[in-house]
Design an enzyme around this catalytic site. Structure first.
Site: not given
Ligand code: GLN
Length: 196
Positions: A79, A178, A180
């Site tokens: 991002c 994302h 993560e």
């Protein structure tokens, strides 16, 4: 075990730390030029690209980082990280700098504002054929892609246009979304196992 740095000036650093640990690798914070030594790879997290770019200057990290990436240290940007690594930005602030590590033009906040954030299942054939739940938060997309850059996942927008949201060249991986935040380690494993 590979040592993977995470640029730790702003953004979701902790989440990448967890993902790296869960990939049986060793995370380490990058805040100073010396922190760039002895890494097998680096992650630039999501956050706010304008802020991270300014902090890179304030912490005297901009040029050392740019040079380290030019010398081939593998890097993954999610991002805001994607924006920071791109050659060109559409809808950046007038003074917004980029590291210019991958030949793409990215459009900032391309899907709209914070309230237009969304989740979408993506197929990433370079990884496997099981859908990946991708989280997009005020995300960029790839507007133009250079000859040495390969798109690993595309998304069709509401207007019917197709944009890459996951792309790589030899040493640089970027995603609009994302991984993560999901606990799904496949993108991190791809970066660590295939690029680092
Ligand atoms: N819109 C942000 C930027 O321009 C990126 C958002 C994110 O990293 N989730 O930096």
């Amino acid at each position: 075990m590979k040592k993977i740095g995470v640029l730790a000036l702003q953004g979701d650093v902790r989440e990448h730390f967890f993902a790296i640990e869960n990939c049986e690798s060793i995370p380490s914070e990058v805040k100073r030029p010396t922190d760039l030594q002895n890494l097998d790879g680096l992650i630039i997290p999501g956050g706010e690209s304008t802020t991270i770019a300014k902090l890179l200057r304030i912490f005297d990290l901009f040029e050392p980082l740019q040079k380290t990436l030019k010398n081939g240290l593998p890097v993954y940007g999610s991002c805001a990280g994607m924006i920071l690594l791109a050659n060109k930005i559409i809808d950046g602030t007038s003074d917004q700098e980029t590291l210019g590590a991958i030949d793409i033009t990215v459009k900032r906040n391309a899907f709209g504002r914070q309230v237009d954030s969304f989740e979408q299942e993506l197929i990433i054939p370079a990884i496997d054929n099981n859908p990946f739940n991708a989280i997009f938060i005020r995300a960029p997309w790839v507007e133009e892609i250079g000859a040495d850059v390969q798109s690993l996942a595309d998304l069709t927008t509401s207007s019917g246009k197709v944009h890459s949201v996951l792309a790589r060249n030899k040493t640089v991986l970027v995603s609009s979304f994302h991984p993560e935040l999901t606990g799904d380690l496949r993108v991190h494993r791809y970066f660590i196992d295939k690029i680092c």
